[in-house]
Scaffold this active site. Sequence first.
Site, PDB file in Angstrom:
ATOM      1  N   SER A 160      -5.685   3.351   4.895  1.00  0.00           N
ATOM      2  CA  SER A 160      -5.156   2.700   3.688  1.00  0.00           C
ATOM      3  C   SER A 160      -6.271   1.994   2.932  1.00  0.00           C
ATOM      4  CB  SER A 160      -4.048   1.707   4.058  1.00  0.00           C
ATOM      5  OG  SER A 160      -3.335   1.307   2.915  1.00  0.00           O
ATOM      6  N   SER A 196       0.793  -1.238   0.000  1.00  0.00           N
ATOM      7  CA  SER A 196       0.000   0.000   0.000  1.00  0.00           C
ATOM      8  C   SER A 196       0.819   1.278   0.000  1.00  0.00           C
ATOM      9  CB  SER A 196      -0.962   0.009   1.192  1.00  0.00           C
ATOM     10  OG  SER A 196      -2.033  -0.871   0.957  1.00  0.00           O
ATOM     11  N   LYS A 199      -0.238   3.646  -2.621  1.00  0.00           N
ATOM     12  CA  LYS A 199      -1.276   4.676  -2.471  1.00  0.00           C
ATOM     13  C   LYS A 199      -0.686   6.074  -2.287  1.00  0.00           C
ATOM     14  CE  LYS A 199      -4.809   1.563  -0.564  1.00  0.00           C
ATOM     15  NZ  LYS A 199      -4.154   0.370  -0.020  1.00  0.00           N
ATOM     16  N   LYS A 202       3.286   6.457   5.682  1.00  0.00           N
ATOM     17  CA  LYS A 202       2.362   5.457   5.151  1.00  0.00           C
ATOM     18  C   LYS A 202       2.860   4.046   5.443  1.00  0.00           C
ATOM     19  CE  LYS A 202      -1.233   4.211   2.659  1.00  0.00           C
ATOM     20  NZ  LYS A 202      -1.273   2.926   3.418  1.00  0.00           N
TER      21      LYS A 202
END
Length: 269
Positions: free
Chosen positions: A115, A56, A59, A216
Amino acid sequence: MRAVVLVSTVLTWAIVLSAPAHADPRVTASEVYVVDLTSGTVPYAKHENRRVPVASLTKVMTAYVVRRQAKLDDLVTITAADVNHAHSSGATHAGLRAGERLTVRQLLYALLLPSAADASNALARAYGPGKRRFVARMNAAARALHLDDTRFVNADGLPAAGQYSTARDQLELTRVVLKDRVLAQIARTRVAWASGHTWTNTNKLLGTTPGVIGLKTGFTRAAGYCLAFAARRDGRTYLGVILGDTGDLRRFTTARNLLSWAERVSDRR
């Protein structure tokens, strides 16, 4: 006998004095890259150019592309396909409901804090337009940023053949994204509320580790536990990317170890 003891003692102290002042940081991740932005130095690197899935962390590029395409107050209507995309793949989601309308700003919070794959699907669908065109925009952005070892196949980082990046490329993307005031604000937010939703940031460094300002997390079985992080300490800014770590909490321990190491290295210069 006393002479032997004396020689042994002298040799022991010689070994201690010649040993490095600090051992290398404990790192359980497969690929790591840490940069001291203030000095432009690299306190730690490990297989930073190896192409691997980044889960992820993908993203982050999704957010970057959306910011270049959309206005924050644009409204996006959530579809059943957006909801089903997250649930059918077993991905993390923001609890979005078909038919509800959220602003791009709200969807960016959903994208980066929990997420959410339903949010990434909605944004890619709206601002490709269509997911295929959106992924093309992601790859075009990667080329423009000279992320030469990065290729995207989807907007959420779910496992897909031919999708990869490196710790070095992800760190450069982190550096660019944190220049965006909106994304930087979102990345350091611990909890957000929007239209009846509550979203908590999956980055457990926030609020527990001094100076951390983002960014993140990511996880798939193929990618392992991933983390892009940033911190400001004593007038210095540190960025780091951890890929392929062996546990959820372990990646945060690795990040803390790397931050402490980077500070010690900076202090010795």
